[in-house]
Design a protein around this motif. Structure first.
Motif, PDB file in Angstrom:
ATOM      1  N   TRP A  64      -4.962   0.773  -3.292  1.00  0.00           N
ATOM      2  CA  TRP A  64      -5.591   0.926  -4.602  1.00  0.00           C
ATOM      3  C   TRP A  64      -4.703   0.336  -5.705  1.00  0.00           C
ATOM      4  CZ3 TRP A  64      -9.751   0.981  -7.182  1.00  0.00           C
ATOM      5  CH2 TRP A  64      -9.751   1.376  -8.524  1.00  0.00           C
ATOM      6  N   ALA A  65      -3.382   0.428  -5.518  1.00  0.00           N
ATOM      7  CA  ALA A  65      -2.477  -0.114  -6.539  1.00  0.00           C
ATOM      8  C   ALA A  65      -2.668  -1.624  -6.692  1.00  0.00           C
ATOM      9  CB  ALA A  65      -1.025   0.199  -6.174  1.00  0.00           C
ATOM     10  N   ASP A  66      -3.183  -2.270  -5.653  1.00  0.00           N
ATOM     11  CA  ASP A  66      -3.418  -3.715  -5.762  1.00  0.00           C
ATOM     12  C   ASP A  66      -4.484  -4.017  -6.819  1.00  0.00           C
ATOM     13  OD1 ASP A  66      -1.733  -3.542  -3.571  1.00  0.00           O
ATOM     14  OD2 ASP A  66      -2.690  -5.192  -2.518  1.00  0.00           O
ATOM     15  N   MET A  67      -5.407  -3.059  -7.026  1.00  0.00           N
ATOM     16  CA  MET A  67      -6.400  -3.258  -8.084  1.00  0.00           C
ATOM     17  C   MET A  67      -5.703  -3.257  -9.445  1.00  0.00           C
ATOM     18  SD  MET A  67      -9.107  -3.753  -6.443  1.00  0.00           S
ATOM     19  CE  MET A  67      -7.964  -4.480  -5.285  1.00  0.00           C
ATOM     20  N   GLY A  68      -4.657  -2.424  -9.541  1.00  0.00           N
ATOM     21  CA  GLY A  68      -3.869  -2.413 -10.769  1.00  0.00           C
ATOM     22  C   GLY A  68      -3.088  -3.709 -10.923  1.00  0.00           C
ATOM     23  N   ALA A  69      -2.416  -4.112  -9.826  1.00  0.00           N
ATOM     24  CA  ALA A  69      -1.570  -5.315  -9.906  1.00  0.00           C
ATOM     25  C   ALA A  69      -2.412  -6.565 -10.168  1.00  0.00           C
ATOM     26  CB  ALA A  69      -0.770  -5.460  -8.619  1.00  0.00           C
ATOM     27  N   ILE A  70      -3.593  -6.632  -9.565  1.00  0.00           N
ATOM     28  CA  ILE A  70      -4.437  -7.822  -9.786  1.00  0.00           C
ATOM     29  C   ILE A  70      -4.855  -7.886 -11.255  1.00  0.00           C
ATOM     30  CG2 ILE A  70      -6.686  -8.884  -9.260  1.00  0.00           C
ATOM     31  CD1 ILE A  70      -6.322  -7.995  -6.344  1.00  0.00           C
ATOM     32  N   GLY A  71      -5.332  -6.756 -11.794  1.00  0.00           N
ATOM     33  CA  GLY A  71      -5.758  -6.760 -13.203  1.00  0.00           C
ATOM     34  C   GLY A  71      -4.591  -7.087 -14.127  1.00  0.00           C
TER      35      GLY A  71
END
Ligand code: BYC
Length: 305
Positions: free
Chosen positions: A121-128
């Motif tokens: 889920w943190a990848d959604m943060g990192a991508i944004g």
């Protein structure tokens, strides 16, 4: 067309570019300019659409209804950006079908970053935060590109991108201030997405095939290295603010330059990923994923925290 006529048109084109006027679809333009704008716009459009995929995989796994709604809206925006850009490219006499066919035939590219998997889920943060953040730095500059339809598409896209960047940063902020596991998950995502985000700006200026000419035409307003530096200078204090550490031991503030110095980018990894080496073998339980460049990518255990 006679040689004199060609020369006159070239002079008119050069004068428009010099005077900061936009080149419009029905204006005469050099063949190389047409080819380069089309290549860049089609690559940009494909990136927006391909970029929906790593995030699309997380719609069903978003941790709350509100996160799900936000992510869905964000991904839908990316699809819209692809459509604005395909339409802008169509003003040059090509069709969306031809652009998509060129992509399928491997003749057109998309941003290599989307060959990296979104594991947690943190990848959604990192991508944004990072991927949209890097895209905005580039796109703000492209709002002043010399090709009118591209410039207007960028103005509209930038408004939406700032929301994308903030929603990603906010996911990271919440995780970084959460439990030990959540903070570790945010750091792991930053570790994996930082270097690919720096690669988004393309090769160093000295290695960039198109930059010199594109800058002369004011198609690109800032070079790959100038934009990359802007992004680093903006992202480092953001990481510090949420208590995460950039995965670069050589990163430090350079008082003389008034910018952050940063470590060497792995260009072998970049070119491998650009040429399609992005598919990963899923790990068996607890085994780390490997990035195309061999960096550790986290484990399946992290995926649903
Ligand atoms: N990935 O001479 P150079 C988004 C290629 S999506 C792959 O410097 P140029 C989002 C380049 O094409 C927004 N290939 O090229 C969506 C060239 O090869 P060809 C994405 C790359 O064009 C969903 C060769 O390397 N943004 O925000 O002067 C979710 C030499 O490069 C890349 C855009 O597309 C790369 N990263 O400069 C979340 C921005 N970099 O074509 C977020 C628009 C370079 O000769 N594009 N190559 O075979 C640009 O601004 C420019 O095209 C670039 C490269 C700065 C990327």
């Amino acid at each position: 067309m006679t040689e004199q006529e060609l020369e006159r048109r070239q002079q008119e084109f050069d004068a428009k570019v010099a005077n900061e006027e936009r080149i419009e679809p029905k204006d005469w333009m050099p063949d190389d300019y047409r080819k380069t704008v089309l290549r860049q716009m089609s690559q940009h459009a494909h990136s927006e659409v391909i970029g929906m995929q790593p995030e699309g995989n997380w719609i069903t796994r978003a941790p709350t209804l509100s996160r799900k709604a936000i992510l869905l809206a964000k991904i839908q925006d990316e699809g819209g950006h692809g459509l604005y850009l395909y339409s802008a490219a169509e003003t040059l006499g090509t069709s969306r079908e031809d652009m998509v066919e060129a992509l399928h035939l491997g003749k057109a590219k998309y941003a290599s970053i989307f060959n990296y998997p979104a594991l947690t889920w943190a990848d959604m943060g990192a991508i944004g935060w990072l991927v949209d953040g890097a895209a905005i730095v580039n796109q703000v500059s492209l709002q002043r590109t010399s090709y009118g339809p591209y410039s207007r598409a960028m103005i509209r896209i930038c408004k939406e991108e700032s929301f994308h960047q903030r929603q990603g940063y906010q996911i990271m902020l919440v995780l970084a201030r959460g439990s030990t596991e959540q903070k570790a998950m945010a750091q792991d995502a930053l570790d994996r997405w930082w270097w690919p985000s720096l690669m988004m700006f393309g090769p160093h200026d000295a290695e960039s095939a198109h930059t010199a000419k594109s800058m002369q035409w004011k198609l690109k307003r800032e070079s790959n290295d100038q934009l990359r530096q802007k992004f680093v200078d903006q992202a480092v204090p953001q990481a510090e603010f949420i208590g995460l550490k950039m995965p670069d031991p050589d990163l430090h503030w350079n008082e003389d330059r008034g910018h952050y110095d940063f470590g060497k980018i792995d260009w072998d990894e970049f070119w491998r990923v650009v040429s399609g080496d992005g598919a990963l073998q899923p790990p068996t339980s607890g085994t780390p994923y490997q990035s195309p460049g061999g960096r550790r990518l986290g484990t399946r255990r992290h995926a649903c925290l």
